[in-house]
Design a protein around this motif. Structure first.
Motif, PDB file in Angstrom:
ATOM      1  N   ILE A 157     -40.925  51.836   1.469  1.00 28.82           N
ATOM      2  CA  ILE A 157     -39.650  52.452   1.836  1.00 28.82           C
ATOM      3  C   ILE A 157     -39.474  52.395   3.348  1.00 28.82           C
ATOM      4  N   LEU A 158     -38.417  51.726   3.797  1.00 30.34           N
ATOM      5  CA  LEU A 158     -38.064  51.690   5.210  1.00 30.34           C
ATOM      6  C   LEU A 158     -37.032  52.780   5.483  1.00 30.34           C
ATOM      7  N   VAL A 159     -37.256  53.572   6.511  1.00 29.73           N
ATOM      8  CA  VAL A 159     -36.355  54.672   6.872  1.00 29.73           C
ATOM      9  C   VAL A 159     -35.938  54.490   8.325  1.00 29.73           C
ATOM     10  N   ASP A 160     -34.605  54.430   8.571  1.00 34.77           N
ATOM     11  CA  ASP A 160     -34.142  54.216   9.937  1.00 34.77           C
ATOM     12  C   ASP A 160     -33.909  55.543  10.658  1.00 34.77           C
ATOM     13  N   PRO A 161     -33.522  55.531  11.941  1.00 34.93           N
ATOM     14  CA  PRO A 161     -33.397  56.783  12.701  1.00 34.93           C
ATOM     15  C   PRO A 161     -32.391  57.781  12.130  1.00 34.93           C
ATOM     16  N   ASP A 162     -31.427  57.315  11.341  1.00 33.26           N
ATOM     17  CA  ASP A 162     -30.448  58.215  10.727  1.00 33.26           C
ATOM     18  C   ASP A 162     -30.888  58.712   9.354  1.00 33.26           C
ATOM     19  N   GLY A 163     -32.101  58.339   8.922  1.00 31.07           N
ATOM     20  CA  GLY A 163     -32.602  58.776   7.629  1.00 31.07           C
ATOM     21  C   GLY A 163     -32.206  57.877   6.476  1.00 31.07           C
ATOM     22  N   ARG A 164     -31.480  56.788   6.767  1.00 31.71           N
ATOM     23  CA  ARG A 164     -31.114  55.854   5.699  1.00 31.71           C
ATOM     24  C   ARG A 164     -32.318  55.050   5.262  1.00 31.71           C
ATOM     25  N   ARG A 165     -32.308  54.622   3.985  1.00 27.25           N
ATOM     26  CA  ARG A 165     -33.501  54.018   3.411  1.00 27.25           C
ATOM     27  C   ARG A 165     -33.215  52.669   2.769  1.00 27.25           C
ATOM     28  N   PHE A 166     -34.247  51.853   2.719  1.00 26.46           N
ATOM     29  CA  PHE A 166     -34.272  50.696   1.831  1.00 26.46           C
ATOM     30  C   PHE A 166     -35.575  50.765   1.064  1.00 26.46           C
ATOM     31  N   ILE A 167     -35.493  50.701  -0.265  1.00 22.36           N
ATOM     32  CA  ILE A 167     -36.673  50.878  -1.112  1.00 22.36           C
ATOM     33  C   ILE A 167     -36.949  49.580  -1.860  1.00 22.36           C
ATOM     34  N   ALA A 168     -38.127  49.024  -1.664  1.00 19.47           N
ATOM     35  CA  ALA A 168     -38.584  47.846  -2.403  1.00 19.47           C
ATOM     36  C   ALA A 168     -39.647  48.308  -3.393  1.00 19.47           C
ATOM     37  N   VAL A 169     -39.415  48.056  -4.676  1.00 23.44           N
ATOM     38  CA  VAL A 169     -40.240  48.642  -5.731  1.00 23.44           C
ATOM     39  C   VAL A 169     -40.967  47.573  -6.527  1.00 23.44           C
ATOM     40  N   ASP A 170     -42.240  47.810  -6.773  1.00 21.80           N
ATOM     41  CA  ASP A 170     -43.020  47.040  -7.745  1.00 21.80           C
ATOM     42  C   ASP A 170     -43.237  47.955  -8.937  1.00 21.80           C
ATOM     43  N   ASP A 171     -42.411  47.789  -9.974  1.00 23.02           N
ATOM     44  CA  ASP A 171     -42.455  48.729 -11.102  1.00 23.02           C
ATOM     45  C   ASP A 171     -42.773  48.038 -12.430  1.00 23.02           C
ATOM     46  N   ASP A 172     -43.658  47.051 -12.345  1.00 22.26           N
ATOM     47  CA  ASP A 172     -44.098  46.377 -13.570  1.00 22.26           C
ATOM     48  C   ASP A 172     -45.148  47.255 -14.258  1.00 22.26           C
ATOM     49  N   ALA A 173     -44.685  48.353 -14.829  1.00 17.45           N
ATOM     50  CA  ALA A 173     -45.563  49.356 -15.443  1.00 17.45           C
ATOM     51  C   ALA A 173     -44.754  50.138 -16.471  1.00 17.45           C
ATOM     52  N   PRO A 174     -45.425  50.750 -17.443  1.00 17.61           N
ATOM     53  CA  PRO A 174     -44.681  51.613 -18.375  1.00 17.61           C
ATOM     54  C   PRO A 174     -44.068  52.796 -17.627  1.00 17.61           C
ATOM     55  N   ILE A 175     -42.778  53.031 -17.840  1.00 15.48           N
ATOM     56  CA  ILE A 175     -42.062  54.107 -17.155  1.00 15.48           C
ATOM     57  C   ILE A 175     -41.194  54.847 -18.168  1.00 15.48           C
ATOM     58  N   GLY A 176     -41.143  56.153 -18.056  1.00 17.19           N
ATOM     59  CA  GLY A 176     -40.256  56.935 -18.909  1.00 17.19           C
ATOM     60  C   GLY A 176     -40.990  57.589 -20.064  1.00 17.19           C
ATOM     61  N   LEU A 177     -40.215  58.139 -20.980  1.00 10.62           N
ATOM     62  CA  LEU A 177     -40.802  58.804 -22.134  1.00 10.62           C
ATOM     63  C   LEU A 177     -41.361  57.777 -23.117  1.00 10.62           C
TER      64      LEU A 177
END
Length: 302
Positions: free
Chosen positions: A103-123
């Motif tokens: 997660i990159l966060v700039d001085p104003d608190g804005r974000r860019f999120i790069a996710v590796d989510d090759d995994a079981p997620i959820g119920l």
């Protein structure tokens, strides 16, 4: 270990739980280059962060979705347990991977999120629905939608609250999940896109139905707009006139990572206590604002 005689829990949920590498940078995200000011490894994910916020808000909580194997991400397990989130009902398997995010966060608190989510997620698809029927609030995100639909239907039939957090559409049955949720708590960007409108108020009017308890649209530093059944709003009658606004207390923003998730968790905890919707929204807004003053959605002392 299972629930003893299905003891009633305040809030249960299953969704994203991640290990986050957060980088605070000295330039706006649109610039071509900048320096790293701070790097931290933290724990997050939509539902995991929300469950911690609910537990810190005094709710009894249980994560009932998929988690990575304990020996793969021991820190995540320790963090959730330390914060009072029950994990013995979570689903895992030997060697099961987890979600990793940068997660990159700039001085104003804005974000860019790069996710590796090759995994079981959820119920899980075969979640014991007695857990759902004996919890006051079911908290869901947009992962594992068919399993979420199954659980949401059971919760509504049992008269339990269903709080839904959506950021993107991951599945064709997402519309059914929206229909089954009686507490829609959505970010403005998703709400206006989903409804084809151009403002939080118009999105609320499009989403409101007589069988809902609340529609809440979160708008970052502009606060939250909402309509609730508490004020007697009737379907198609004066919805726009009944929309309420909750402002954000002034804070020094450092990082907006997890603010929306904290909002959902604090809202769910207040809802489980039986508070009026206006108080649920006020408490959730304050918790989200406090989250913005630190790095990550889960406090470092966790």
């Amino acid at each position: 270990m299972s629930l003893s005689a299905y003891d009633e829990l305040d809030v249960i949920g299953g969704g994203a739980a991640s290990v986050d590498r957060i980088l605070l940078v000295d330039a706006p995200l649109g610039d071509s280059k900048g320096r790293v000011l701070l790097e931290q490894e933290r724990y997050g994910g939509n539902v995991a962060t929300a469950m911690v916020a609910a537990a810190r808000g005094g709710a009894t909580t249980a994560f009932v979705g998929h988690l990575p194997a304990r020996d793969v991400e021991p820190g995540l397990w320790q963090c959730l347990r330390h914060n009072g989130v029950r994990l013995d009902l979570a689903r895992t398997a030997p060697g099961q991977p987890g979600i990793r995010a940068t997660i990159l966060v700039d001085p104003d608190g804005r974000r860019f999120i790069a996710v590796d989510d090759d995994a079981p997620i959820g119920l899980p698809d075969d979640l014991d629905l007695e857990l759902v029927r004996h919890a006051k609030v079911l908290l869901l995100d947009g992962y594992a939608v068919p399993a979420g639909v199954r659980a949401a239907r059971a919760a509504r039939e049992a008269g339990r609250g269903v709080v839904l957090d959506l950021e993107k559409v991951h599945h064709p049955e997402t519309e059914l999940l929206v229909d089954l949720s009686d507490h829609l708590v959505l970010p403005e960007s998703f709400a206006v896109q989903w409804t084809g409108t151009n403002s939080p108020a118009r999105a609320i009017a499009a989403l409101w139905r007589a069988d809902r308890c609340a529609v809440v649209i979160t708008c970052g530093d502009r606060g939250a707009y909402f309509v609730s059944a508490d004020d007697g709003t009737a379907l198609g009658t004066g919805v726009l006139d009944r929309i309420q606004h909750q402002s954000v207390p002034p804070v020094q923003v450092k990082d907006t990572t997890g603010c929306g998730d904290v909002f959902h968790g604090a809202y769910a905890a207040a809802l489980a206590r039986g508070l009026p919707i206006a108080q649920c929204v006020a408490g959730a807004t304050a918790a989200a604002a406090e989250c913005a003053t630190r790095v990550g959605g889960i406090p470092a002392d966790s």
